[in-house]
Design a protein around this motif. Structure first.
Motif, PDB file in Angstrom:
ATOM      1  N   VAL A 213      27.228  27.216 -10.641  1.00  0.00           N
ATOM      2  CA  VAL A 213      28.024  28.393 -10.983  1.00  0.00           C
ATOM      3  C   VAL A 213      29.495  28.016 -10.842  1.00  0.00           C
ATOM      4  O   VAL A 213      29.930  27.564  -9.771  1.00  0.00           O
ATOM      5  CB  VAL A 213      27.703  29.581 -10.059  1.00  0.00           C
ATOM      6  N   LEU A 214      30.249  28.189 -11.916  1.00  0.00           N
ATOM      7  CA  LEU A 214      31.688  27.964 -11.886  1.00  0.00           C
ATOM      8  C   LEU A 214      32.380  29.304 -11.689  1.00  0.00           C
ATOM      9  O   LEU A 214      32.116  30.261 -12.415  1.00  0.00           O
ATOM     10  CB  LEU A 214      32.163  27.333 -13.201  1.00  0.00           C
ATOM     11  N   LEU A 215      33.257  29.376 -10.693  1.00  0.00           N
ATOM     12  CA  LEU A 215      33.988  30.603 -10.409  1.00  0.00           C
ATOM     13  C   LEU A 215      35.437  30.443 -10.865  1.00  0.00           C
ATOM     14  O   LEU A 215      36.129  29.504 -10.446  1.00  0.00           O
ATOM     15  CB  LEU A 215      33.950  30.927  -8.922  1.00  0.00           C
ATOM     16  N   LEU A 216      35.876  31.368 -11.713  1.00  0.00           N
ATOM     17  CA  LEU A 216      37.247  31.367 -12.211  1.00  0.00           C
ATOM     18  C   LEU A 216      38.006  32.550 -11.633  1.00  0.00           C
ATOM     19  O   LEU A 216      37.435  33.624 -11.394  1.00  0.00           O
ATOM     20  CB  LEU A 216      37.278  31.472 -13.739  1.00  0.00           C
ATOM     21  N   ALA A 217      39.310  32.364 -11.447  1.00  0.00           N
ATOM     22  CA  ALA A 217      40.211  33.454 -11.062  1.00  0.00           C
ATOM     23  C   ALA A 217      41.589  33.107 -11.596  1.00  0.00           C
ATOM     24  O   ALA A 217      42.069  31.972 -11.418  1.00  0.00           O
ATOM     25  CB  ALA A 217      40.253  33.639  -9.553  1.00  0.00           C
ATOM     26  N   ASP A 218      42.182  34.048 -12.302  1.00  0.00           N
ATOM     27  CA  ASP A 218      43.519  33.846 -12.874  1.00  0.00           C
ATOM     28  C   ASP A 218      43.597  32.580 -13.715  1.00  0.00           C
ATOM     29  O   ASP A 218      44.597  31.859 -13.685  1.00  0.00           O
ATOM     30  CB  ASP A 218      44.579  33.797 -11.762  1.00  0.00           C
TER      31      ASP A 218
END
Length: 244
Positions: A213-218
């Motif tokens: 799972v790749l988590l992105l933010a901004d």
């Protein structure tokens, strides 16, 4: 080592919003291995759909490089990108995008026919059998459940044996039970057939089916979770959303 099916290198995507510049992706670098299932998550506006579109050749990044199945996308013109998408990429979206007047089999073969390619009936049967709908080839969408319609859409994406399938919220319009069935089928495609799948989702239960799972933010890649449970994904996502 597993060979990457998709490699993103320092990927950046900027948009103009009036006089302002909005950064949707901000230097994302990651390898998506062949024969694996990757989920992409993040808060609203984190850049996950933009990442999917750039990785699939639907949109061009402002800078950086995408290599898909050994092909650098920046070297391709629009015709070359269209050809690559047609031959090496499958797409599955939340909306099934089926033609109501066509049968399931006709819907599966439609993109290939529009591209001027002959589709053998045996190939259509094989694609539908792969998703458990061998007996639904002559049924129209109105005669199928939501889960069956999404399976037809997946069969359509698999018809040309794509190197990678990109799925954008493929279970977003399905109930929990049907979602589990579709996700199990996607998992089987990876485990039994070596298919590479990249899926954007907001659902920790869906993401838990993936290998990573790749988590992105901004617009930035802030974490990667391997073989994570739904609970651990939900906890991590909650922490990310608190800081956004």
């Amino acid at each position: 080592m597993t060979i990457p099916m998709v490699s993103l290198r320092d990927l950046r995507k900027d948009y103009r919003a009036g006089s302002d510049r909005v950064t949707a992706l901000d230097g994302v670098t990651v390898d998506l291995p062949a024969g694996t299932f990757t989920a992409v998550m993040g808060p609203s506006g984190s850049g996950k759909s933009t990442l999917l579109h750039c990785a699939a050749g639907l949109d061009r990044p402002t800078s950086g490089e995408v290599v898909l199945d050994g092909v650098g996308l920046s070297r391709l013109d629009e015709t070359g990108l269209a050809l690559l998408r047609r031959e090496r990429v499958g797409f599955v979206f939340q909306a099934f995008n089926l033609i109501s007047s066509l049968t399931a089999g006709q819907n599966v073969g439609l993109p290939a026919r529009l591209a001027g390619r002959r589709v053998e009936p045996a190939d259509l049967d094989e694609a539908l059998a792969r998703v458990g709908l061998a007996d639904r080839a002559r049924h129209r969408p109105i005669e199928l459940s939501g889960g069956q319609q999404q399976r037809v859409a997946i069969a359509r994406a698999l018809l040309n044996a794509p190197a990678v399938v990109f799925a954008d919220e493929p279970t977003g319009s399905l109930d929990a039970h049907t979602s589990r069935q579709v996700l199990a089928m996607l998992r089987d495609l990876v485990d039994e057939r070596g298919q590479t799948i990249v899926m954007v989702t907001h659902d920790p239960v869906a993401a838990a089916v993936a290998d990573q799972v790749l988590l992105l933010a901004d617009g930035r890649l802030i974490d990667r979770l391997d073989s994570a449970s739904a609970e651990s994904i939900a906890t991590r996502m909650a922490a990310v959303e608190e800081t956004c």
